[in-house]
Scaffold this motif. Structure first.
Motif, short mmCIF file in Angstrom:
data_model
loop_
_atom_site.label_atom_id
_atom_site.label_comp_id
_atom_site.label_asym_id
_atom_site.label_seq_id
_atom_site.Cartn_x
_atom_site.Cartn_y
_atom_site.Cartn_z
N SER A 132 0.86 -1.18 0.00
CA SER A 132 0.00 0.00 0.00
C SER A 132 0.89 1.22 0.00
CB SER A 132 -0.90 0.01 1.25
OG SER A 132 -0.11 0.21 2.42
N GLY A 133 0.26 2.40 0.08
CA GLY A 133 1.05 3.61 0.15
C GLY A 133 1.85 3.74 1.43
N GLN A 134 1.45 3.00 2.46
CA GLN A 134 2.14 3.07 3.75
C GLN A 134 2.99 1.85 4.06
OE1 GLN A 134 -1.34 3.95 3.47
NE2 GLN A 134 -0.46 5.97 3.13
N LYS A 135 2.99 0.85 3.17
CA LYS A 135 3.74 -0.37 3.49
C LYS A 135 4.35 -0.97 2.23
CE LYS A 135 3.35 -4.91 5.76
NZ LYS A 135 2.48 -5.83 6.50
N TRP A 147 13.31 -5.78 4.96
CA TRP A 147 12.79 -4.65 5.71
C TRP A 147 11.33 -4.39 5.34
CZ3 TRP A 147 16.40 0.22 6.19
CH2 TRP A 147 17.45 -0.08 7.09
N VAL A 148 10.54 -4.05 6.35
CA VAL A 148 9.21 -3.51 6.14
C VAL A 148 9.36 -1.99 6.23
CG1 VAL A 148 6.80 -3.54 6.85
CG2 VAL A 148 8.25 -5.53 7.29
N VAL A 149 8.95 -1.26 5.19
CA VAL A 149 9.20 0.18 5.16
C VAL A 149 7.91 0.93 4.85
CG1 VAL A 149 11.59 -0.15 4.44
CG2 VAL A 149 9.82 0.16 2.71
N ASN A 150 7.93 2.22 5.16
CA ASN A 150 6.81 3.11 4.88
C ASN A 150 7.20 4.03 3.72
OD1 ASN A 150 4.70 4.91 4.77
ND2 ASN A 150 5.01 5.76 6.82
N PRO A 151 6.73 3.74 2.50
CA PRO A 151 7.13 4.58 1.35
C PRO A 151 6.53 5.98 1.37
CG PRO A 151 5.51 2.93 0.69
CD PRO A 151 5.87 2.62 2.11
N PHE A 161 11.19 5.49 8.33
CA PHE A 161 11.23 4.75 7.07
C PHE A 161 11.10 3.25 7.31
CE2 PHE A 161 13.99 2.81 3.66
CZ PHE A 161 13.04 2.91 2.65
N LYS A 162 11.95 2.70 8.15
CA LYS A 162 11.87 1.27 8.48
C LYS A 162 10.88 1.07 9.61
CE LYS A 162 14.48 -2.54 10.50
NZ LYS A 162 15.74 -2.93 11.19
N THR A 163 9.89 0.18 9.40
CA THR A 163 8.88 -0.07 10.42
C THR A 163 8.93 -1.49 10.97
OG1 THR A 163 7.24 -0.70 8.75
CG2 THR A 163 7.35 1.63 9.37
N GLY A 164 9.73 -2.36 10.37
CA GLY A 164 9.84 -3.73 10.85
C GLY A 164 10.81 -4.51 10.00
N GLU A 165 10.99 -5.78 10.31
CA GLU A 165 11.88 -6.63 9.53
C GLU A 165 11.45 -8.09 9.65
OE1 GLU A 165 15.60 -7.42 12.57
OE2 GLU A 165 15.72 -5.69 11.24
N ILE A 166 11.87 -8.88 8.69
CA ILE A 166 11.59 -10.32 8.65
C ILE A 166 12.92 -11.04 8.49
CG2 ILE A 166 10.36 -12.16 7.45
CD1 ILE A 166 8.45 -9.88 6.42
N ASP A 211 3.26 -14.03 5.30
CA ASP A 211 1.90 -13.54 5.48
C ASP A 211 1.96 -12.02 5.64
OD1 ASP A 211 -0.59 -12.71 6.47
OD2 ASP A 211 -0.90 -14.54 7.61
N VAL A 212 1.39 -11.29 4.70
CA VAL A 212 1.48 -9.84 4.70
C VAL A 212 0.77 -9.22 5.90
CG1 VAL A 212 0.77 -7.76 3.44
CG2 VAL A 212 1.79 -9.68 2.21
#
Length: 278
Positions: A132-135, A147-151, A161-166, A211-212
């Motif tokens: 999405s626009g935020q993920k 990395w899980v990021v917020n574009p 910018f970085k909101t999480g990681e796997i 799993d998103v």
């Protein structure tokens, strides 16, 4: 291709044999309007790998093109698009993501690092996959974590910018599984990993499914001893696509490396129903 309800964007790569100054002899971005329902974002790299730039083009006739955007002396770049923005992905040794708006393509919105720490080895980001626009997911070839990021993060907010990681470190003996490509489908992120050995020789490649909704890995193997992912038949995977209910993984095989079975490249078809492979 990402659709935001108004415009669709196409992210494209031009190979290194192209000349950057094909349209102009100036380093100044061209001005004008690419007025079409579809736009292409093109990463151009100089033939001697000494420079790069981004061009915008109509993906429909008459294929008008404006170039000289985001010029750089660094050439290992890729591009991604979502909504009203395009993103320059700086790969090995560059280690950053830069955002530009289609309405003002000569102006940098922001640029953020893709490394946790300045002293880390190169994260070598390969791809951004947008939820999405935020993920979005940032596929990092040189580090064990996606990395899980917020574009949509604001300029000047690097910490947002970085909101999480796997963590995918379990897939390689040197803790860097070399994730090379990913695709989003029906709420899951499908990631292929080259899993190079510590001497950079090709090892067993893997497919992992995320799993998103929870950013956690799904067990598709059924054998706890083998982890959650699936070993692939091909080696050195570099691209993954979905058609219908099947996943297609393209493997380059042994490429430049001597020894090993030279026929271990090709295309592996995987059913998303039961993960059977052919």
């Amino acid at each position: 291709m990402n659709t935001n309800g108004l415009l669709s964007r196409v992210a494209t790569l031009c190979l290194a044999g192209l000349t950057l100054a094909a349209c102009t002899d100036s380093n100044t971005p061209q001005t004008g309007t690419i007025d079409a329902q579809y736009q292409a974002v093109i990463a151009g790299v100089a033939a001697d790998f000494s420079a790069s730039e981004i061009a915008l083009a109509n993906a429909q006739a008459p294929y008008d093109l404006l170039d000289n955007y985001a010029p750089s002396a660094e050439s290992d770049i890729r591009v991604a698009t979502f909504g009203d923005h395009f993103f320059r992905i700086g790969r090995f040794g560059i280690d950053n993501v830069s955002r530009y708006a289609f309405d003002t393509p000569s102006l940098l919105d922001w640029q953020y690092s893709t490394k946790d720490d300045a002293g880390d080895t190169s994260s070598n980001p390969y791809q951004m996959v947008f939820v999405s626009g935020q993920k979005a997911y940032l596929i990092r070839y040189g580090q064990p974590e996606i990395w899980v990021v917020n574009p949509s993060v604001d300029p000047g907010n690097a910490s947002g910018f970085k909101t999480g990681e796997i963590d995918l470190s379990a897939y390689d003996i040197d803790a860097s599984p070399n994730a090379s490509s990913a695709v989003l489908h029906n709420g899951n992120l499908y990631v292929v990993m080259q899993a190079l050995q510590s001497d950079y020789s090709y090892g067993t490649a893997y497919l992992a499914v995320i799993d998103v909704a929870t950013d956690t890995e799904i067990d598709i193997d059924g054998n706890p001893a083998n982890g959650n992912g699936m070993a692939l038949s091909i080696v050195n995977p570099w691209d993954v696509d979905i058609v219908g209910n099947d996943l297609y993984v393209t493997g380059m095989g042994y490429y430049y490396q001597s020894g090993g079975n030279p026929y271990n490249g090709g295309i592996e078809k995987i059913s998303l129903t039961d993960f059977s492979s052919s």
